[in-house]
Design an enzyme around this catalytic site. Sequence first.
Site, short mmCIF file in Angstrom:
data_model
loop_
_atom_site.label_atom_id
_atom_site.label_comp_id
_atom_site.label_asym_id
_atom_site.label_seq_id
_atom_site.Cartn_x
_atom_site.Cartn_y
_atom_site.Cartn_z
N CYS A 110 1.01 -1.51 0.18
CA CYS A 110 0.16 -0.14 -0.34
C CYS A 110 1.21 1.37 0.03
CB CYS A 110 -1.03 -0.09 0.88
SG CYS A 110 -1.90 1.25 1.33
N HIS A 153 -9.23 -3.81 -2.41
CA HIS A 153 -8.71 -3.18 -1.52
C HIS A 153 -8.60 -1.14 -1.52
CE1 HIS A 153 -4.15 -2.23 -0.10
NE2 HIS A 153 -4.48 -0.93 -0.46
N GLU A 154 -8.75 -1.11 -2.50
CA GLU A 154 -9.18 0.64 -2.61
C GLU A 154 -10.37 1.21 -1.60
OE1 GLU A 154 -6.87 2.73 -3.28
OE2 GLU A 154 -5.63 0.96 -4.36
N HIS A 157 -10.19 1.28 1.68
CA HIS A 157 -9.65 2.62 2.35
C HIS A 157 -10.86 3.20 2.71
CE1 HIS A 157 -5.25 2.35 2.03
NE2 HIS A 157 -5.43 2.03 1.30
#
Length: 183
Positions: A110, A153-154, A157
């Site tokens: 990341c 993953h994004e 966030h």
Amino acid sequence: MITMKDILREGDPILNQVAEAVELPPTEEEKNTLAEMLQFLKNSQDEELANAYQLRAGVGLAAPQIGISKRMIAVHFQDFEETQYSYGLFNPKIVSHSVALSYLAGGEGCLSVDREVPGYVPRYQRITVKATDLNGEELKLKLKGYAAIVFQHEIDHLNGVMFYDRINSEAPFTVPENSKAIE
């Protein structure tokens, strides 16, 4: 131009907050920010620009990573079948997913994490994402494998979740049940 100095590092409280939805249509400022996020990813993958500006190569970036707690992500990468993905997305949402899981055999990294965090990160093998792109078009993307992992993953966030939050802390290399490694 976004550079590494603009990217928040782990420990910043914004990275652990749930980001706010973007009111549609987005403002010019929101569109410009998202376009800049996408440009950062392209620049980070260009060897000359990456060296000139000391950029770490990235395939995805979420607005909270640059200190903006809004539901915006940019992705720019090729999957292992050489399909190109290049999107700036507002309010991306996973609307369906497989039961089966997958994980990157080499682990995840990341831009907000300057250390290596060993371990497998369980993700859904297939997902469907709905979002609005930079042109105001509504998209429905069916993703699998590496692409599905990048998007998850994004989107994590945007929900205040870091990739290492998903690693089994007691046994980081335990293969998640009902899963397949992505090499």
